[in-house]
Motif scaffolding. Structure first.
Motif, PDB file in Angstrom:
ATOM      1  N   UNK A   1     -11.906  53.619  18.557  1.00  0.00           N
ATOM      2  CA  UNK A   1     -12.582  52.505  17.889  1.00  0.00           C
ATOM      3  C   UNK A   1     -13.835  52.010  18.610  1.00  0.00           C
ATOM      4  N   UNK A   2     -13.858  52.097  19.919  1.00  0.00           N
ATOM      5  CA  UNK A   2     -15.030  51.619  20.642  1.00  0.00           C
ATOM      6  C   UNK A   2     -16.034  52.752  20.838  1.00  0.00           C
ATOM      7  N   UNK A   3     -15.529  53.942  21.214  1.00  0.00           N
ATOM      8  CA  UNK A   3     -16.428  55.081  21.412  1.00  0.00           C
ATOM      9  C   UNK A   3     -16.683  55.862  20.132  1.00  0.00           C
ATOM     10  N   UNK A   4     -15.845  55.671  19.102  1.00  0.00           N
ATOM     11  CA  UNK A   4     -16.054  56.344  17.833  1.00  0.00           C
ATOM     12  C   UNK A   4     -15.670  57.818  17.831  1.00  0.00           C
ATOM     13  N   UNK A   5     -14.753  58.202  18.687  1.00  0.00           N
ATOM     14  CA  UNK A   5     -14.315  59.606  18.742  1.00  0.00           C
ATOM     15  C   UNK A   5     -13.301  59.883  17.640  1.00  0.00           C
ATOM     16  N   UNK A   6     -13.288  61.121  17.184  1.00  0.00           N
ATOM     17  CA  UNK A   6     -12.343  61.523  16.141  1.00  0.00           C
ATOM     18  C   UNK A   6     -10.937  61.605  16.717  1.00  0.00           C
ATOM     19  N   UNK A   7      -9.936  61.603  15.839  1.00  0.00           N
ATOM     20  CA  UNK A   7      -8.550  61.739  16.289  1.00  0.00           C
ATOM     21  C   UNK A   7      -8.362  63.031  17.068  1.00  0.00           C
ATOM     22  N   UNK A   8      -9.042  64.092  16.631  1.00  0.00           N
ATOM     23  CA  UNK A   8      -8.925  65.385  17.317  1.00  0.00           C
ATOM     24  C   UNK A   8      -9.454  65.292  18.741  1.00  0.00           C
ATOM     25  N   UNK A   9     -10.606  64.634  18.906  1.00  0.00           N
ATOM     26  CA  UNK A   9     -11.183  64.478  20.246  1.00  0.00           C
ATOM     27  C   UNK A   9     -10.284  63.612  21.135  1.00  0.00           C
ATOM     28  N   UNK A  10      -9.772  62.527  20.561  1.00  0.00           N
ATOM     29  CA  UNK A  10      -8.886  61.644  21.324  1.00  0.00           C
ATOM     30  C   UNK A  10      -7.629  62.418  21.737  1.00  0.00           C
ATOM     31  N   UNK A  11      -7.090  63.206  20.814  1.00  0.00           N
ATOM     32  CA  UNK A  11      -5.912  64.008  21.132  1.00  0.00           C
ATOM     33  C   UNK A  11      -6.177  65.008  22.233  1.00  0.00           C
ATOM     34  N   UNK A  12      -7.346  65.624  22.201  1.00  0.00           N
ATOM     35  CA  UNK A  12      -7.697  66.599  23.236  1.00  0.00           C
ATOM     36  C   UNK A  12      -7.864  65.917  24.592  1.00  0.00           C
ATOM     37  N   UNK A  13      -8.526  64.786  24.607  1.00  0.00           N
ATOM     38  CA  UNK A  13      -8.739  64.060  25.860  1.00  0.00           C
ATOM     39  C   UNK A  13      -7.414  63.565  26.430  1.00  0.00           C
ATOM     40  N   UNK A  14      -6.557  63.027  25.564  1.00  0.00           N
ATOM     41  CA  UNK A  14      -5.286  62.471  26.026  1.00  0.00           C
ATOM     42  C   UNK A  14      -4.184  63.526  26.104  1.00  0.00           C
ATOM     43  N   UNK A  15      -4.472  64.707  25.622  1.00  0.00           N
ATOM     44  CA  UNK A  15      -3.515  65.815  25.588  1.00  0.00           C
ATOM     45  C   UNK A  15      -2.267  65.433  24.781  1.00  0.00           C
ATOM     46  N   UNK A  16      -2.538  64.897  23.576  1.00  0.00           N
ATOM     47  CA  UNK A  16      -1.480  64.489  22.653  1.00  0.00           C
ATOM     48  C   UNK A  16      -1.797  65.028  21.265  1.00  0.00           C
ATOM     49  N   UNK A  17      -0.776  65.096  20.428  1.00  0.00           N
ATOM     50  CA  UNK A  17      -0.970  65.553  19.053  1.00  0.00           C
ATOM     51  C   UNK A  17      -1.679  64.480  18.235  1.00  0.00           C
ATOM     52  N   UNK A  18      -2.248  64.883  17.118  1.00  0.00           N
ATOM     53  CA  UNK A  18      -2.926  63.933  16.237  1.00  0.00           C
ATOM     54  C   UNK A  18      -1.926  62.895  15.721  1.00  0.00           C
ATOM     55  N   UNK A  19      -0.710  63.321  15.421  1.00  0.00           N
ATOM     56  CA  UNK A  19       0.322  62.376  14.990  1.00  0.00           C
ATOM     57  C   UNK A  19       0.600  61.312  16.040  1.00  0.00           C
ATOM     58  N   UNK A  20       0.641  61.718  17.293  1.00  0.00           N
ATOM     59  CA  UNK A  20       0.852  60.751  18.381  1.00  0.00           C
ATOM     60  C   UNK A  20      -0.318  59.786  18.476  1.00  0.00           C
ATOM     61  N   UNK A  21      -1.525  60.297  18.307  1.00  0.00           N
ATOM     62  CA  UNK A  21      -2.720  59.442  18.352  1.00  0.00           C
ATOM     63  C   UNK A  21      -2.680  58.438  17.205  1.00  0.00           C
ATOM     64  N   UNK A  22      -2.337  58.903  16.012  1.00  0.00           N
ATOM     65  CA  UNK A  22      -2.247  57.994  14.860  1.00  0.00           C
ATOM     66  C   UNK A  22      -1.227  56.892  15.123  1.00  0.00           C
ATOM     67  N   UNK A  23      -0.095  57.255  15.712  1.00  0.00           N
ATOM     68  CA  UNK A  23       0.951  56.280  16.014  1.00  0.00           C
ATOM     69  C   UNK A  23       0.465  55.275  17.060  1.00  0.00           C
ATOM     70  N   UNK A  24      -0.185  55.770  18.114  1.00  0.00           N
ATOM     71  CA  UNK A  24      -0.718  54.868  19.143  1.00  0.00           C
ATOM     72  C   UNK A  24      -1.739  53.899  18.554  1.00  0.00           C
ATOM     73  N   UNK A  25      -2.619  54.404  17.701  1.00  0.00           N
ATOM     74  CA  UNK A  25      -3.641  53.544  17.099  1.00  0.00           C
ATOM     75  C   UNK A  25      -3.027  52.516  16.159  1.00  0.00           C
ATOM     76  N   UNK A  26      -2.024  52.920  15.394  1.00  0.00           N
ATOM     77  CA  UNK A  26      -1.342  51.986  14.500  1.00  0.00           C
ATOM     78  C   UNK A  26      -0.722  50.846  15.309  1.00  0.00           C
ATOM     79  N   UNK A  27      -0.001  51.200  16.382  1.00  0.00           N
ATOM     80  CA  UNK A  27       0.643  50.183  17.217  1.00  0.00           C
ATOM     81  C   UNK A  27      -0.398  49.323  17.936  1.00  0.00           C
ATOM     82  N   UNK A  28      -1.509  49.935  18.361  1.00  0.00           N
ATOM     83  CA  UNK A  28      -2.567  49.167  19.031  1.00  0.00           C
ATOM     84  C   UNK A  28      -3.169  48.142  18.075  1.00  0.00           C
ATOM     85  N   UNK A  29      -3.447  48.549  16.845  1.00  0.00           N
ATOM     86  CA  UNK A  29      -4.033  47.628  15.862  1.00  0.00           C
ATOM     87  C   UNK A  29      -3.079  46.475  15.569  1.00  0.00           C
TER      88      UNK A  29
END
Length: 191
Positions: free
Chosen positions: A148-176
């Motif tokens: 949300x701040x850097x504007x990276x795609x879910x794929x990029x965030x997943x690659x950086x954090x070494x997590x699946x896109x589903x995990x990223x979506x879940x983290x973002x949902x809980x963060x929001x």
């Protein structure tokens, strides 16, 4: 010049190749750090630390991720180290204040927020948002900042954090959801 060529030249001791790497990634690293610490001076210091780390550890770069992703992970790690360090200082300051030895520790004031995304008239709101982001669990804070701040795609965030896109979506949902609750409490108290 391709990333792998740059890496080979840096490993061979070519200073100009390191300058080229710095020029290629400097702005991205600075923006990544700024997205976590919200202060230009801190982001500049962190950018220097990131490139010192890149220089020291380039021999260990194995190419499993892209060079940009590897450098970005270092930037996230360095940013989080600074945040954790400040958190420890704040807790120590609070403990010392309880026994009357010093005033409570580090706190973000509205005039300290130096992120270009926050205009002067919104600094007070930005301070509360920054404080709410800081209180998110670490994985949620990282995912939220990258997306949300850097504007990276879910794929990029997943690659950086070494997590699946589903995990990223879940983290973002809980963060929001967490941010909504924290900010609702603030705005109710403010009225």
């Amino acid at each position: 010049m391709e990333d792998w060529q740059l890496i080979d030249q840096i490993k061979a001791g070519d200073g100009k190749a390191f300058e080229a790497l710095f020029d290629r990634f400097q702005v991205r690293v600075y923006n990544a750090c700024l997205g976590f610490v919200f202060n230009r001076d801190d982001a500049q210091d962190l950018t220097q630390e990131v490139f010192m780390e890149v220089f020291k550890s380039i021999d260990r770069f194995e190419g499993r991720a892209s060079l940009g992703t590897w450098i970005h992970r270092i930037a996230v790690t360095k940013s989080l180290e600074l945040i954790r360090s400040r958190s420890r200082k704040k807790r120590a300051g609070q403990l010392l204040s309880l026994i009357g030895l010093q005033q409570a520790g580090w706190d973000v004031r509205a005039d300290e927020i130096d992120h270009p995304g926050f205009s002067l008239e919104n600094k007070e709101r930005a301070r509360h948002l920054y404080a709410a982001i800081e209180r998110l669990p670490e994985q949620q804070r990282i995912a939220f900042t990258l997306s949300k701040i850097e504007g990276r795609s879910y794929e990029e965030v997943g690659e950086i954090m070494q997590l699946s896109i589903g995990s990223i979506e879940s983290l973002l949902f809980r963060a929001k959801k967490g941010l909504q609750k924290k900010l609702e409490i603030f705005y109710r108290q403010d009225q």
